[in-house]
Design a protein around this motif. Structure first.
Motif, PDB file in Angstrom:
ATOM      1  N   PRO A 131     -11.422  -5.903   1.914  1.00  0.00           N
ATOM      2  CA  PRO A 131     -11.574  -4.777   0.978  1.00  0.00           C
ATOM      3  C   PRO A 131     -12.724  -3.855   1.345  1.00  0.00           C
ATOM      4  N   TYR A 132     -12.484  -2.564   1.170  1.00  0.00           N
ATOM      5  CA  TYR A 132     -13.512  -1.537   1.363  1.00  0.00           C
ATOM      6  C   TYR A 132     -14.046  -1.156  -0.014  1.00  0.00           C
ATOM      7  N   ALA A 133     -15.341  -1.333  -0.232  1.00  0.00           N
ATOM      8  CA  ALA A 133     -15.934  -0.950  -1.507  1.00  0.00           C
ATOM      9  C   ALA A 133     -15.692   0.532  -1.764  1.00  0.00           C
ATOM     10  N   LEU A 268      -3.738   5.118   1.719  1.00  0.00           N
ATOM     11  CA  LEU A 268      -4.727   4.387   2.510  1.00  0.00           C
ATOM     12  C   LEU A 268      -5.586   3.520   1.577  1.00  0.00           C
ATOM     13  N   CYS A 269      -4.902   2.619   0.876  1.00  0.00           N
ATOM     14  CA  CYS A 269      -5.523   1.854  -0.212  1.00  0.00           C
ATOM     15  C   CYS A 269      -6.249   0.625   0.304  1.00  0.00           C
ATOM     16  N   ARG A 270      -7.384   0.853   0.955  1.00  0.00           N
ATOM     17  CA  ARG A 270      -8.140  -0.226   1.578  1.00  0.00           C
ATOM     18  C   ARG A 270      -8.854  -1.131   0.571  1.00  0.00           C
ATOM     19  N   ASN A 271      -8.904  -0.729  -0.694  1.00  0.00           N
ATOM     20  CA  ASN A 271      -9.565  -1.590  -1.689  1.00  0.00           C
ATOM     21  C   ASN A 271      -8.561  -2.302  -2.590  1.00  0.00           C
ATOM     22  N   GLY A 272      -7.314  -2.330  -2.176  1.00  0.00           N
ATOM     23  CA  GLY A 272      -6.396  -3.208  -2.877  1.00  0.00           C
ATOM     24  C   GLY A 272      -5.111  -2.611  -3.374  1.00  0.00           C
ATOM     25  N   VAL A 273      -4.062  -3.440  -3.317  1.00  0.00           N
ATOM     26  CA  VAL A 273      -2.761  -3.165  -3.908  1.00  0.00           C
ATOM     27  C   VAL A 273      -2.574  -4.167  -5.034  1.00  0.00           C
ATOM     28  N   TYR A 274      -2.213  -3.664  -6.214  1.00  0.00           N
ATOM     29  CA  TYR A 274      -2.073  -4.508  -7.400  1.00  0.00           C
ATOM     30  C   TYR A 274      -0.633  -4.406  -7.895  1.00  0.00           C
ATOM     31  N   VAL A 275       0.094  -5.523  -7.758  1.00  0.00           N
ATOM     32  CA  VAL A 275       1.496  -5.567  -8.149  1.00  0.00           C
ATOM     33  C   VAL A 275       1.570  -6.055  -9.593  1.00  0.00           C
ATOM     34  N   ALA A 276       2.074  -5.210 -10.464  1.00  0.00           N
ATOM     35  CA  ALA A 276       2.127  -5.521 -11.892  1.00  0.00           C
ATOM     36  C   ALA A 276       3.576  -5.485 -12.353  1.00  0.00           C
ATOM     37  N   GLY A 277       3.791  -5.136 -13.627  1.00  0.00           N
ATOM     38  CA  GLY A 277       5.149  -5.057 -14.157  1.00  0.00           C
ATOM     39  C   GLY A 277       5.626  -6.401 -14.674  1.00  0.00           C
ATOM     40  N   GLY A 278       6.738  -6.383 -15.383  1.00  0.00           N
ATOM     41  CA  GLY A 278       7.224  -7.587 -16.036  1.00  0.00           C
ATOM     42  C   GLY A 278       7.858  -8.605 -15.115  1.00  0.00           C
ATOM     43  N   MET A 306      -2.274  -2.884   7.908  1.00  0.00           N
ATOM     44  CA  MET A 306      -1.691  -3.422   6.679  1.00  0.00           C
ATOM     45  C   MET A 306      -2.162  -4.850   6.417  1.00  0.00           C
ATOM     46  N   GLY A 307      -2.490  -5.573   7.474  1.00  0.00           N
ATOM     47  CA  GLY A 307      -3.005  -6.930   7.314  1.00  0.00           C
ATOM     48  C   GLY A 307      -4.399  -6.972   6.758  1.00  0.00           C
ATOM     49  N   GLU A 308      -5.084  -5.829   6.708  1.00  0.00           N
ATOM     50  CA  GLU A 308      -6.455  -5.773   6.184  1.00  0.00           C
ATOM     51  C   GLU A 308      -6.514  -5.338   4.722  1.00  0.00           C
ATOM     52  N   ILE A 309      -5.392  -4.938   4.156  1.00  0.00           N
ATOM     53  CA  ILE A 309      -5.381  -4.433   2.775  1.00  0.00           C
ATOM     54  C   ILE A 309      -5.172  -5.584   1.794  1.00  0.00           C
ATOM     55  N   PRO A 310      -6.082  -5.787   0.842  1.00  0.00           N
ATOM     56  CA  PRO A 310      -5.896  -6.857  -0.142  1.00  0.00           C
ATOM     57  C   PRO A 310      -4.666  -6.600  -1.008  1.00  0.00           C
ATOM     58  N   VAL A 311      -3.924  -7.666  -1.312  1.00  0.00           N
ATOM     59  CA  VAL A 311      -2.728  -7.557  -2.148  1.00  0.00           C
ATOM     60  C   VAL A 311      -2.806  -8.614  -3.241  1.00  0.00           C
ATOM     61  N   HIS A 312      -2.735  -8.180  -4.491  1.00  0.00           N
ATOM     62  CA  HIS A 312      -2.830  -9.081  -5.633  1.00  0.00           C
ATOM     63  C   HIS A 312      -1.645  -8.851  -6.573  1.00  0.00           C
ATOM     64  N   VAL A 313      -1.233  -9.897  -7.272  1.00  0.00           N
ATOM     65  CA  VAL A 313      -0.256  -9.786  -8.351  1.00  0.00           C
ATOM     66  C   VAL A 313      -1.001  -9.910  -9.671  1.00  0.00           C
ATOM     67  N   MET A 314      -0.788  -8.952 -10.552  1.00  0.00           N
ATOM     68  CA  MET A 314      -1.435  -8.964 -11.864  1.00  0.00           C
ATOM     69  C   MET A 314      -0.607  -9.845 -12.799  1.00  0.00           C
ATOM     70  N   MET A 315      -1.158 -10.981 -13.173  1.00  0.00           N
ATOM     71  CA  MET A 315      -0.420 -11.974 -13.964  1.00  0.00           C
ATOM     72  C   MET A 315      -0.538 -11.739 -15.466  1.00  0.00           C
ATOM     73  N   ASN A 316      -1.492 -10.918 -15.882  1.00  0.00           N
ATOM     74  CA  ASN A 316      -1.691 -10.657 -17.311  1.00  0.00           C
ATOM     75  C   ASN A 316      -0.635  -9.654 -17.794  1.00  0.00           C
ATOM     76  N   PRO A 317       0.260 -10.060 -18.693  1.00  0.00           N
ATOM     77  CA  PRO A 317       1.328  -9.152 -19.140  1.00  0.00           C
ATOM     78  C   PRO A 317       0.829  -8.002 -20.011  1.00  0.00           C
ATOM     79  N   LYS A 318      -0.434  -8.071 -20.429  1.00  0.00           N
ATOM     80  CA  LYS A 318      -0.981  -7.033 -21.295  1.00  0.00           C
ATOM     81  C   LYS A 318      -1.898  -6.066 -20.545  1.00  0.00           C
ATOM     82  N   ALA A 319      -1.758  -6.002 -19.223  1.00  0.00           N
ATOM     83  CA  ALA A 319      -2.656  -5.160 -18.434  1.00  0.00           C
ATOM     84  C   ALA A 319      -2.634  -3.709 -18.889  1.00  0.00           C
ATOM     85  N   GLY A 320      -1.440  -3.164 -19.130  1.00  0.00           N
ATOM     86  CA  GLY A 320      -1.334  -1.777 -19.575  1.00  0.00           C
ATOM     87  C   GLY A 320      -1.981  -1.555 -20.920  1.00  0.00           C
TER      88      GLY A 320
END
Length: 336
Positions: A131-133, A268-278, A306-320
């Motif tokens: 991740p890039y700050a 160019l999302c070097r500080n993360g991809v956040y996969v959300a949704g139901g 692409m191997g340097e970009i952090p990828v997370h799944v948002m598990m909290n269903p109330k994120a929005g």
């Protein structure tokens, strides 16, 4: 002084509303409700019921602000919802309910804003990356539809940039996906990403594979699904080992990964991809299997990046909902 605000997450399937009480800088959730969106003719009917529910708990004052995250393109603080026959206007809501400050934001802008306040337990990491700050981020997610928003760091905090990227063209990555595009084009004409990456989209994939594999050994008795039969496809795949449903889940994950990679590359999302949704939290084991990340990284000359970009799944269903409540609180101290 005690005041309270309202955060809302309004989608085609459900509407979540939350009343947050503010006292001496501390925030406390004092009422939260979930409503079936299609059971109400308008958002005003939902909000009126929520305020009555809050009043029954002793919250009888007028909220100081309300931020409502809405699934649809917002123009001049008005929106016709993409998957609901509702029209919402911030000024009209403010007048009707005497709320001093009302703001509509894109539903995935709200999801994106929640990134800063989610705990580590709310995230499942698929790729740690490098991740890039203060680098760009993107949040995206499939549910009733497909949403997405970028996050850009300005003056020490992240600002959400809403989009309707779920409606860009679906881009096949192989021959099977090319046949899927041809199948969907005959039905819809224009084929957006949302026609594939959503609850109805997973149904479309399953129906396509049933047709594509007709006459092969893989084909079982034809299964007829509702327009949004995603839950049934998942049940067939995970609990009944139905081969076509399993293939549908694999294809869904691959297209999902490729699309997430496209958005990450576009911003160019070097500080993360956040996969959300139901859908993502419900198929997390499938996303962990590797097809999602393989497709995410498969960008030719940019695969190493692409191997340097952090990828997370948002598990909290109330994120929005959390993001909208956070914005409602910010509205009290800043002029918009």
């Amino acid at each position: 002084m005690i005041e309270y605000l309202i955060g809302g997450d309004i989608g085609g399937t459900k509407t979540l509303l939350q009343a947050v009480q503010l006292k001496e800088g501390n925030a406390r959730v004092c009422c939260e409700r979930r409503y079936a969106s299609r059971a109400y003719p308008s958002f005003s009917d939902v909000l009126r019921e929520f305020l009555n529910d809050a009043a029954s708990l002793g919250i009888e004052s007028i909220p100081a602000s309300a931020c409502l995250a809405v699934a649809g393109p917002i123009a001049k603080q008005e929106v016709a919802l993409t998957n609901l026959p509702w029209v919402m206007n911030a000024a009209a809501i403010a007048r009707e309910f005497s709320i001093p400050k009302v703001k509509l934001i894109n539903d995935f802008a709200a999801v994106a804003l929640s990134v800063e306040i989610l705990s580590a337990s709310d995230l499942e990491t698929l790729q740690a990356g490098k991740p890039y700050a203060a680098g760009m981020r993107v949040a995206l997610g499939a549910g009733t539809g497909m949403g997405g928003a970028w996050l850009v760091c300005q003056n020490g905090r992240y600002i959400a940039l809403p989009s309707e990227a779920g409606h860009i063209d679906f881009a096949p990555a192989d021959e099977l996906q090319a046949r899927l595009l041809q199948y969907l084009r005959k039905i819809f004409g224009h084929v957006s990403v949302e026609r594939v990456l959503s609850g109805p989209g997973l149904t479309n994939i399953f129906n396509f594979l049933q047709a594509d594999l007709s006459g092969t050994a893989d084909l079982l008795t034809q299964v007829h699904l509702e327009a949004d039969g995603a839950a049934q496809v998942a049940d067939l795949a995970f609990n009944h080992k139905h081969p076509i449903a399993a293939k549908a889940m694999d294809l869904f994950a691959e297209v999902y990964g490729a699309y997430a990679g496209n958005l990450a590359l576009a911003g160019l999302c070097r500080n993360g991809v956040y996969v959300a949704g139901g859908i993502a939290p419900k198929i997390i084991e499938k996303l962990r299997e590797g097809g999602f990340m393989k497709a995410f990284r498969d960008k030719g000359r940019f695969s190493s990046l692409m191997g340097e970009i952090p990828v997370h799944v948002m598990m909290n269903p109330k994120a929005g909902l959390l993001g909208a409540a956070q914005e409602a609180q910010r509205m009290l101290v800043e002029n918009d």
